[in-house]
Design a protein around this motif. Structure first.
Motif, short mmCIF file in Angstrom:
data_model
loop_
_atom_site.label_atom_id
_atom_site.label_comp_id
_atom_site.label_asym_id
_atom_site.label_seq_id
_atom_site.Cartn_x
_atom_site.Cartn_y
_atom_site.Cartn_z
N PRO A 1 2.34 17.15 10.20
CA PRO A 1 1.61 16.13 10.93
C PRO A 1 2.33 15.75 12.22
O PRO A 1 3.55 15.72 12.27
CB PRO A 1 1.57 14.95 9.98
CG PRO A 1 1.81 15.51 8.62
CD PRO A 1 2.65 16.73 8.84
N LEU A 2 1.54 15.45 13.25
CA LEU A 2 2.11 14.96 14.50
C LEU A 2 2.29 13.45 14.46
O LEU A 2 3.25 12.92 14.98
CB LEU A 2 1.20 15.33 15.67
CG LEU A 2 1.00 16.82 15.93
CD1 LEU A 2 -0.07 17.03 16.98
CD2 LEU A 2 2.31 17.46 16.36
N ILE A 3 1.30 12.77 13.88
CA ILE A 3 1.32 11.31 13.81
C ILE A 3 0.92 10.88 12.40
O ILE A 3 -0.03 11.42 11.83
CB ILE A 3 0.35 10.68 14.82
CG1 ILE A 3 0.80 11.01 16.25
CG2 ILE A 3 0.24 9.16 14.61
CD1 ILE A 3 -0.16 10.55 17.31
N VAL A 4 1.64 9.91 11.86
CA VAL A 4 1.30 9.31 10.57
C VAL A 4 1.29 7.80 10.78
O VAL A 4 2.24 7.25 11.33
CB VAL A 4 2.31 9.68 9.47
CG1 VAL A 4 2.01 8.91 8.19
CG2 VAL A 4 2.30 11.17 9.22
N GLU A 5 0.21 7.18 10.36
CA GLU A 5 0.09 5.72 10.45
C GLU A 5 -0.21 5.20 9.06
O GLU A 5 -1.05 5.75 8.35
CB GLU A 5 -1.04 5.37 11.40
CG GLU A 5 -1.39 3.90 11.45
CD GLU A 5 -2.67 3.65 12.20
OE1 GLU A 5 -2.67 3.79 13.43
OE2 GLU A 5 -3.68 3.34 11.54
N SER A 6 0.46 4.14 8.66
CA SER A 6 0.23 3.53 7.36
C SER A 6 0.04 2.04 7.54
O SER A 6 0.79 1.40 8.29
CB SER A 6 1.43 3.80 6.44
OG SER A 6 1.23 3.17 5.20
N ARG A 7 -0.97 1.50 6.86
CA ARG A 7 -1.27 0.07 6.96
C ARG A 7 -1.54 -0.50 5.58
O ARG A 7 -2.00 0.21 4.70
CB ARG A 7 -2.51 -0.17 7.80
CG ARG A 7 -2.37 0.25 9.24
CD ARG A 7 -3.70 0.12 9.97
NE ARG A 7 -3.54 0.44 11.35
CZ ARG A 7 -3.54 -0.43 12.35
NH1 ARG A 7 -3.71 -1.72 12.09
NH2 ARG A 7 -3.37 -0.06 13.58
N ALA A 8 -1.30 -1.79 5.45
CA ALA A 8 -1.64 -2.50 4.21
C ALA A 8 -2.03 -3.92 4.57
O ALA A 8 -1.46 -4.52 5.49
CB ALA A 8 -0.47 -2.49 3.24
#
Length: 105
Positions: A1-8
């Motif tokens: 992956p080039l970009i990983v975004e995680s939210r909660a």
């Protein structure tokens, strides 16, 4: 992956989290239009959904978004990479890792 975004996001009760997950699905459908393809995702948390689309270009980019609800929280991961190089399994693995962290919090 080039970009990983995680939210909660944490809500007062499960009802708020259920509504948020429903809104997530509506937002995904509106943002990507006809290029969006729903994904069948394994059980993550109490309920989950996923979508993918390709951004065309000289080097097309593939996006995977997986969102889920666990009790009174929602979470999501976005994985972006070159089409053919990043896979749905990559996004699912990251979502499962994040769910384990959420469940242990």
């Amino acid at each position: 992956p080039l970009i990983v975004e995680s939210r909660a996001d944490l809500f007062h009760d499960a009802g708020g989290a259920k509504k948020d997950l429903t809104d997530y699905g509506a937002l995904l459908r509106s943002l990507s239009g006809e290029r969006l393809r729903a994904l069948s995702v394994p059980k993550i948390g109490d309920a989950a959904l996923g979508a993918t689309f390709v951004q065309p270009g000289v080097k097309p980019l593939r996006f995977y978004r997986i969102a889920w609800r666990y009790r009174n929280a929602t979470a999501s991961v976005l994985v972006e990479g070159f089409d053919g190089k990043v896979r749905q399994a990559d996004a699912v693995a990251l979502a499962k890792k994040q769910q384990r962290l959420l469940a242990s919090a």
